[in-house]
Design a protein around this motif. Sequence first.
Motif, PDB file in Angstrom:
ATOM      1  N   GLU A 238      49.940  39.380  41.574  1.00  0.00           N
ATOM      2  CA  GLU A 238      48.477  39.313  41.618  1.00  0.00           C
ATOM      3  C   GLU A 238      47.843  40.115  40.488  1.00  0.00           C
ATOM      4  OE1 GLU A 238      44.823  40.819  44.516  1.00  0.00           O
ATOM      5  OE2 GLU A 238      46.726  40.186  45.431  1.00  0.00           O
ATOM      6  N   ILE A 239      46.814  39.530  39.886  1.00  0.00           N
ATOM      7  CA  ILE A 239      45.976  40.221  38.902  1.00  0.00           C
ATOM      8  C   ILE A 239      44.530  40.086  39.367  1.00  0.00           C
ATOM      9  CG2 ILE A 239      45.101  40.191  36.528  1.00  0.00           C
ATOM     10  CD1 ILE A 239      47.849  39.297  35.610  1.00  0.00           C
ATOM     11  N   ASP A 240      43.827  41.203  39.448  1.00  0.00           N
ATOM     12  CA  ASP A 240      42.425  41.224  39.876  1.00  0.00           C
ATOM     13  C   ASP A 240      41.530  41.334  38.647  1.00  0.00           C
ATOM     14  OD1 ASP A 240      43.276  41.159  42.500  1.00  0.00           O
ATOM     15  OD2 ASP A 240      43.351  43.346  42.650  1.00  0.00           O
ATOM     16  N   ILE A 241      40.499  40.477  38.585  1.00  0.00           N
ATOM     17  CA  ILE A 241      39.573  40.512  37.458  1.00  0.00           C
ATOM     18  C   ILE A 241      38.154  40.706  37.978  1.00  0.00           C
ATOM     19  CG2 ILE A 241      41.016  39.106  35.940  1.00  0.00           C
ATOM     20  CD1 ILE A 241      39.389  36.689  36.697  1.00  0.00           C
ATOM     21  N   ARG A 242      37.328  41.351  37.190  1.00  0.00           N
ATOM     22  CA  ARG A 242      35.911  41.550  37.515  1.00  0.00           C
ATOM     23  C   ARG A 242      35.111  41.526  36.217  1.00  0.00           C
ATOM     24  NH1 ARG A 242      38.307  46.598  37.762  1.00  0.00           N
ATOM     25  NH2 ARG A 242      37.241  48.267  36.618  1.00  0.00           N
ATOM     26  N   TRP A 243      33.781  41.274  36.348  1.00  0.00           N
ATOM     27  CA  TRP A 243      32.950  41.137  35.166  1.00  0.00           C
ATOM     28  C   TRP A 243      31.500  41.451  35.510  1.00  0.00           C
ATOM     29  CZ3 TRP A 243      35.438  37.356  37.846  1.00  0.00           C
ATOM     30  CH2 TRP A 243      34.651  36.444  38.549  1.00  0.00           C
ATOM     31  N   GLY A 278      49.759  34.464  43.401  1.00  0.00           N
ATOM     32  CA  GLY A 278      50.838  33.502  43.194  1.00  0.00           C
ATOM     33  C   GLY A 278      51.407  33.514  41.795  1.00  0.00           C
ATOM     34  N   LEU A 279      51.292  34.642  41.085  1.00  0.00           N
ATOM     35  CA  LEU A 279      51.746  34.733  39.706  1.00  0.00           C
ATOM     36  C   LEU A 279      53.215  35.146  39.645  1.00  0.00           C
ATOM     37  CD1 LEU A 279      48.589  36.537  38.279  1.00  0.00           C
ATOM     38  CD2 LEU A 279      49.042  34.077  38.431  1.00  0.00           C
ATOM     39  N   THR A 280      53.754  35.143  38.434  1.00  0.00           N
ATOM     40  CA  THR A 280      55.147  35.504  38.211  1.00  0.00           C
ATOM     41  C   THR A 280      55.243  36.975  37.814  1.00  0.00           C
ATOM     42  OG1 THR A 280      55.633  33.251  37.495  1.00  0.00           O
ATOM     43  CG2 THR A 280      57.230  34.960  36.894  1.00  0.00           C
ATOM     44  N   ALA A 281      56.208  37.665  38.384  1.00  0.00           N
ATOM     45  CA  ALA A 281      56.373  39.093  38.114  1.00  0.00           C
ATOM     46  C   ALA A 281      56.677  39.343  36.640  1.00  0.00           C
ATOM     47  CB  ALA A 281      57.485  39.665  38.986  1.00  0.00           C
ATOM     48  N   MET A 305      40.510  38.688  28.223  1.00  0.00           N
ATOM     49  CA  MET A 305      41.121  39.931  28.656  1.00  0.00           C
ATOM     50  C   MET A 305      42.473  39.596  29.267  1.00  0.00           C
ATOM     51  SD  MET A 305      40.967  43.178  28.766  1.00  0.00           S
ATOM     52  CE  MET A 305      39.260  43.365  28.243  1.00  0.00           C
ATOM     53  N   SER A 306      43.504  40.372  28.867  1.00  0.00           N
ATOM     54  CA  SER A 306      44.862  40.084  29.319  1.00  0.00           C
ATOM     55  C   SER A 306      45.381  41.187  30.219  1.00  0.00           C
ATOM     56  CB  SER A 306      45.808  39.923  28.120  1.00  0.00           C
ATOM     57  OG  SER A 306      45.407  38.836  27.308  1.00  0.00           O
ATOM     58  N   ALA A 307      46.327  40.824  31.064  1.00  0.00           N
ATOM     59  CA  ALA A 307      47.004  41.787  31.933  1.00  0.00           C
ATOM     60  C   ALA A 307      48.383  41.221  32.255  1.00  0.00           C
ATOM     61  CB  ALA A 307      46.220  42.038  33.207  1.00  0.00           C
ATOM     62  N   THR A 308      49.319  42.120  32.562  1.00  0.00           N
ATOM     63  CA  THR A 308      50.691  41.737  32.879  1.00  0.00           C
ATOM     64  C   THR A 308      51.003  42.142  34.304  1.00  0.00           C
ATOM     65  OG1 THR A 308      51.379  42.013  30.573  1.00  0.00           O
ATOM     66  CG2 THR A 308      53.116  41.997  32.247  1.00  0.00           C
ATOM     67  N   THR A 309      51.506  41.206  35.082  1.00  0.00           N
ATOM     68  CA  THR A 309      51.865  41.521  36.460  1.00  0.00           C
ATOM     69  C   THR A 309      52.962  42.580  36.484  1.00  0.00           C
ATOM     70  OG1 THR A 309      53.383  39.641  36.420  1.00  0.00           O
ATOM     71  CG2 THR A 309      51.211  39.279  37.416  1.00  0.00           C
ATOM     72  N   LEU A 310      52.991  43.333  37.567  1.00  0.00           N
ATOM     73  CA  LEU A 310      53.988  44.390  37.708  1.00  0.00           C
ATOM     74  C   LEU A 310      55.376  43.785  37.815  1.00  0.00           C
ATOM     75  CD1 LEU A 310      52.137  46.690  40.270  1.00  0.00           C
ATOM     76  CD2 LEU A 310      52.190  46.879  37.778  1.00  0.00           C
ATOM     77  N   PRO A 311      56.400  44.534  37.420  1.00  0.00           N
ATOM     78  CA  PRO A 311      57.771  44.020  37.572  1.00  0.00           C
ATOM     79  C   PRO A 311      58.072  43.762  39.039  1.00  0.00           C
ATOM     80  CG  PRO A 311      57.709  45.971  36.157  1.00  0.00           C
ATOM     81  CD  PRO A 311      56.364  45.861  36.786  1.00  0.00           C
ATOM     82  N   LEU A 312      59.043  42.909  39.260  1.00  0.00           N
ATOM     83  CA  LEU A 312      59.448  42.590  40.628  1.00  0.00           C
ATOM     84  C   LEU A 312      59.914  43.862  41.320  1.00  0.00           C
ATOM     85  CD1 LEU A 312      59.799  40.245  42.612  1.00  0.00           C
ATOM     86  CD2 LEU A 312      62.168  40.069  41.836  1.00  0.00           C
ATOM     87  N   ASP A 313      59.342  44.159  42.476  1.00  0.00           N
ATOM     88  CA  ASP A 313      59.646  45.384  43.203  1.00  0.00           C
ATOM     89  C   ASP A 313      60.921  45.199  44.023  1.00  0.00           C
ATOM     90  OD1 ASP A 313      59.654  47.769  44.533  1.00  0.00           O
ATOM     91  OD2 ASP A 313      57.920  47.327  45.803  1.00  0.00           O
ATOM     92  N   VAL A 314      61.973  45.914  43.645  1.00  0.00           N
ATOM     93  CA  VAL A 314      63.234  45.862  44.396  1.00  0.00           C
ATOM     94  C   VAL A 314      63.618  47.238  44.923  1.00  0.00           C
ATOM     95  CG1 VAL A 314      64.088  43.860  43.118  1.00  0.00           C
ATOM     96  CG2 VAL A 314      64.548  46.161  42.244  1.00  0.00           C
TER      97      VAL A 314
END
Length: 519
Positions: A238-243, A278-281, A305-314
């Motif tokens: 998930e990536i949250d955006i606001r404006w 529903g994004l890819t880690a 504006m760009s952002a990178t989802t967090l790595p897969l949490d294991v």
Amino acid sequence: MTKVLRWSLFSLTIFAAMAAANVHAQVDTTPPSVPGAPSASVSNYNSVQVSWAASTDNVAVTGYYVYRNGAEVASTAGTSYTDTVPPGGAYIYTVAAYDAAGNVSRQSQESDIVSVILDKTPPTAPTGLTASVTTSSITLSWAASTDNVGVIGYYMTKNGRSLTLSTTGPYNSTSYTDSTVQPGTTYSYSIAAYDAAGNVSDYVSITTSTLTANFNPPDTTPPSPPAFLVATASSSTEIDIRWQASNDNVGVTGYYVYRNGSQVASIGTSTTSYADTGLTAGTGYSYTIAAYDAAGNVSAQSAAMSATTLPLDVIAPTVPKDLIALPVSVSSVMLEWQPSLDNVGVAGYYVYRNGTQIATVATTAYLDTGLASSTMYTYEVAAYDAAGNVSAQTFTSVNTPAVNPAVTPTPIPGATVTPPPLATPTPSTPGSVSGTSPSVYFTTTLAYGARSATVTALQNLLIENGYLGPEYATGFYGSLTQAAVQKFQCVQEVVCSGAPATTGWGLVGPKTRKALNAL
């Protein structure tokens, strides 16, 4: 001789067959019964409705001949007929039935004389003609006309030219909407009624000054582009955006959300944020936003504006620490533990009793009820995170007390923590923080039914501060000790109502221990 005999027999056979066929062909010679006298009535300015009672026949009636003034005018299979006649005449009808063999009955008795009046009277002119104007149409309304026979419909002109009000038949409504108008233009309308005989009423026109419409110009101005777009990764999916909200000359209706150049959402103006799920880690995504208004105008897209989802949490959370289990009653046990840690965040805890999961909680405490008295129970607690990673379990065991445990004022033999002798202080006013500091720093939950040196220390502190009588330092957490704790909690504004199992009133939990340790 033989040939003559055979020829005679053959001739006789042929003759017999022909005779039989002739008899069969002439069997139906019975005409149908005479139809009943027809009834006739004028149904329009130039038509008469004729109907009659059905005839009967020895085989079947095929149809009927209809006669007007003695002359046949129709043949019909039914028992009614609509006759179109010249207006201004008088007419008499009779009917005869016939069958498939061509037998015809006698004609029926005559109908009553029907007079069809020549209609030369036009309808009344429409009245009350009004018009309502919008930015794209003009609606005309009027009161219905009347006629000596009947109004069939209405004619209308627009600026002197006939309008086609209907393509399927007469237009008999008393309102009409013209959607072929142009902004800022004046129109003149006239309307008249007509009947079936073709008589037309006077035309009625509406004053053109009432039809001058001041149309608003169309909205062609797009909103301003959204500004200050921020994109933040909240998880591996998930990536949250606001404006910042856009502005518009009329009003912003909503926003389009674009991810990597493709629209992924359309949202209303009630919010200026969006959670993209529903994004890819561990993947980068670029976002832009565009505003739109009710007229369909769309702003330019915002700066990307760009952002990178967090790595897969294991990584699983740490094991919960310091699990304690204290009987609250003969049938309930209070569990408490220290919170676990996680690289992203702990979502909650699984609670197990004797190896079976009994609860999922978000806090670090749980009250287990409905237990049997005098029974040992083993408890385990494991932490889990939003990715579904589960820690190892921590465990402890406890015995529930017997029913109605005996209260004894003597200390528990072998107690490892004995409070030092207390001075003989003057009990302070409840709620006061003055007095001697406790010799035991309270770190565990204490509840009704507990028996320990820590309970004795609690009772001494309550006695010192005037919440409990000096003779009740028994080491057993009974009803008097619980009442003193409740009074202390209420004075200290920790909790002042409820029950130990629901609000903690009468239970020495974290907030109460903090207040006790502050004395």
